[in-house]
Write an enzyme that holds these catalytic residues in place. Structure first.
Site, mmCIF file in Angstrom:
data_model
loop_
_atom_site.group_PDB
_atom_site.id
_atom_site.type_symbol
_atom_site.label_atom_id
_atom_site.label_comp_id
_atom_site.label_asym_id
_atom_site.label_seq_id
_atom_site.Cartn_x
_atom_site.Cartn_y
_atom_site.Cartn_z
ATOM 1 C CE LYS A 1 5.400 -35.971 1.108
ATOM 2 N NZ LYS A 1 5.068 -35.783 -0.328
ATOM 3 C CB CYS B 1 9.385 -28.985 0.301
ATOM 4 S SG CYS B 1 10.214 -28.803 -1.290
#
Lengths: 256, 305
Positions: free
Chosen positions: B165, B130
């Protein structure tokens, strides 16, 4: 329940240099029940520069004719493209979204709109009238030529006007209108939509005179359905999505 | 009848279409528009050890064929997730994965261990990418050492499917993918958003409260496709591709590049029913090209001259 529906533009009425009223006919059939203050996420057709949908207030509704109206202000590429759509164009809407205005405790109400913020107040005025509440409107705008047509508002109740340059109505901002300048306001409920600085001043005014004040925010949104968490505003309970917890809030709930 | 099902490690997906974390809420936001059970899977909002208020408004800027966001992982925290949100997720007849994020390795371990106990959650997506939180987040995903460290630590406490991710904001994404593969990841998903920014020329200010944010949408698709292709050649574990997918053709391109499944993100904002349209479109494509199973498309890209 929220829907995704195609609508056909049945009229495109230019109000002035900035504003257009689009009338849209629902192709899917009956309109769902809507509350004033709710909005639609409108897909802009044939405009690659407008990737995301545009959130626009429901300006007016005619359930019999299956029509809704949108008041569109040209502010960027997306809204310019919407205003240029000819009659017969198809537009796709996700709607009705958000929480709208709620009925007042007192029948003495004042609906205050600034600029494009007049959009939800027509539908609200009609809704109040159907609940035996006579709406009064106070509309503020920059100059006479940027004022939208007020005939439809006038059919519902008294319309008062302020312009910053004094070319129509009282000179100044809405807060300078005589109806706001008395020490004994003759209304117990403010409904407002417009620029945030205007609504902040009205929220302060409402606190001072112990008047209830419902404000409608128009933060930048992506999804419109509470998924992306982009359009938040600070409330007593922390960040809340304007698209799902609002756009209409009690002004006291906001951290203004 | 074409076969749309795919396997991602131990996960059985009825079709290769999942939703990307942060774009699909907790599924319930989309229930008016689609049947969630028809999806291959959903990845719910990034979840952290403590509740997070996220960044200040404005958090979003529209860009050419895409958008920047700087939400900053606003979420209720893992305890409230388990108490208030998880019960509503157990009704879904699809794979519900939880995206797990943190600022320290201890955060990741604590959140992952708690989610490990949830019967209806068959996997997590470890978010080491992120770009919108000051500490951690992407920092873990931009070096092989830290990506390895966090994956190893979570692998010890998390017993089900561990998807990691990856961040595209790195010099060599294949090296990071190999590092997490070697540390026990069951699959990798990519790409997270690309770090970008937007300026308002009239006010001479940054559009986002955080100045920089994560770019997503069709604008990033060519980069995502290239990275998926490179990573799929470099690792043996399944790859889940994402980045600007808005149509069945887009999804198929990612499968051809080597993705075993895809996630759809920003396109959900433009069309809340896009996922179902992509699934239907893949079905039509298979029929048209007389392909029996969607698995035959995976890595079927031809680069011969």
């Amino acid at each position: 329940m929220k829907h995704i529906h195609n609508f056909t533009i049945s009229s495109n009425e230019r109000q002035n240099e900035e504003f257009v009223v689009l009338t849209l006919n629902c192709e899917a059939g009956e309109l769902p029940a809507m509350v004033p203050g709710q909005f639609a996420e409108v897909r802009v057709p044939n405009e690659p520069a407008a990737y995301l949908r545009r959130p626009l207030s429901i300006h007016d509704v005619d359930y019999q004719k299956r029509q809704i109206k949108l008041l569109v202000q040209e502010v960027g590429k997306g809204t310019r493209a919407l205003c240029a759509l000819p009659v017969g164009s198809i537009v796709n809407l996700v709607y009705p979204l958000g929480k709208g205005y709620s009925l007042p405790e007192s029948k003495e109400v004042l609906l205050i709109g600034g600029g494009c913020g007049v959009a939800p107040l027509l539908f609200l005025g009609r809704y109040l009238k159907s609940h035996s509440i006579k709406p009064r409107f106070l509309i503020g705008t920059r100059t006479a030529s940027s004022l939208v047509s007020i005939d439809a508002y006038r059919e519902l109740g008294e319309v008062m006007i302020t312009t910053e340059d004094g070319t129509a109505g009282t000179k100044g901002y809405v807060i300078h209108h005589p109806v706001m300048r008395t020490e004994t306001p003759d209304f117990k409920q403010i409904y407002t939509c417009g620029p945030e600085p205007m609504m902040r001043i009205l929220a302060k005014y409402a606190n001072k005179y112990n008047i209830s004040c419902q404000v409608s925010l128009e933060n930048h949104m992506a999804c419109g359905i509470g998924a992306c968490l982009c359009c938040v505003t600070k409330t007593q309970d922390g960040h809340k999505c304007v698209c799902t917890e609002g756009p209409v809030f009690d002004s006291k709930y906001l951290q203004w | 009848m074409v076969d749309l099902s795919v396997k991602i490690g131990a996960l059985q997906l009825k079709n290769p279409v999942m939703t990307a974390s942060g774009t699909f809420g907790y599924g319930r936001e989309y229930e008016d528009f689609i049947d969630i059970n028809e999806l291959g899977g959903i990845v719910v909002k990034g979840t952290t050890r403590e509740a997070k208020q996220g960044n200040d408004y404005p958090r979003m800027a529209e860009t050419a064929m895409g958008m920047l966001n700087a939400v900053g992982l606003q979420n209720v925290g893992v305890d409230s997730f388990i108490k208030d949100i998880y019960p509503g997720l157990t009704k879904y007849q699809t794979n519900v994965l939880v995206n797990v994020s943190g600022s320290t390795i201890e955060d990741y371990i604590e959140t992952a261990s708690k989610i490990n106990e949830l019967e209806a959650i068959p996997g997590i997506e470890l978010n080491i990418s992120c770009p919108n939180v000051k500490e951690g987040g992407m920092a873990f995903g931009v070096s092989c050492q830290s990506a390895e460290a966090v994956t190893l630590a979570v692998r010890k406490v998390y017993k089900k499917h561990l998807m990691v991710k990856l961040s595209p904001n790195v010099t060599d994404i294949v090296e990071i993918a190999k590092a997490v593969e070697g540390s026990g990841a069951d699959s990798v998903s990519l790409i997270n958003t690309l770090l970008g920014m937007a300026i308002d020329s009239h006010s001479r200010r940054a559009v986002l409260s955080t100045v920089t944010g994560g770019l997503s949408g069709p604008a990033v698709k060519p980069i995502a496709l290239r990275m998926v292709w490179q990573v799929a050649k470099g690792v043996k574990i399944p790859v889940i591709g994402m980045g600007g997918i808005s149509s069945a053709e887009d999804a198929i391109e990612f499968l051809l590049a080597g993705a075993n499944a895809v996630q759809i993100g920003t396109a959900n904002f433009v069309d809340p029913a896009v996922t179902i349209k992509v699934i239907e479109g893949i079905k039509r494509y298979l029929n048209l090209h007389k392909i029996e199973s969607v698995g035959e498309l995976v890595g079927a890209l031809s680069v011969e001259k």
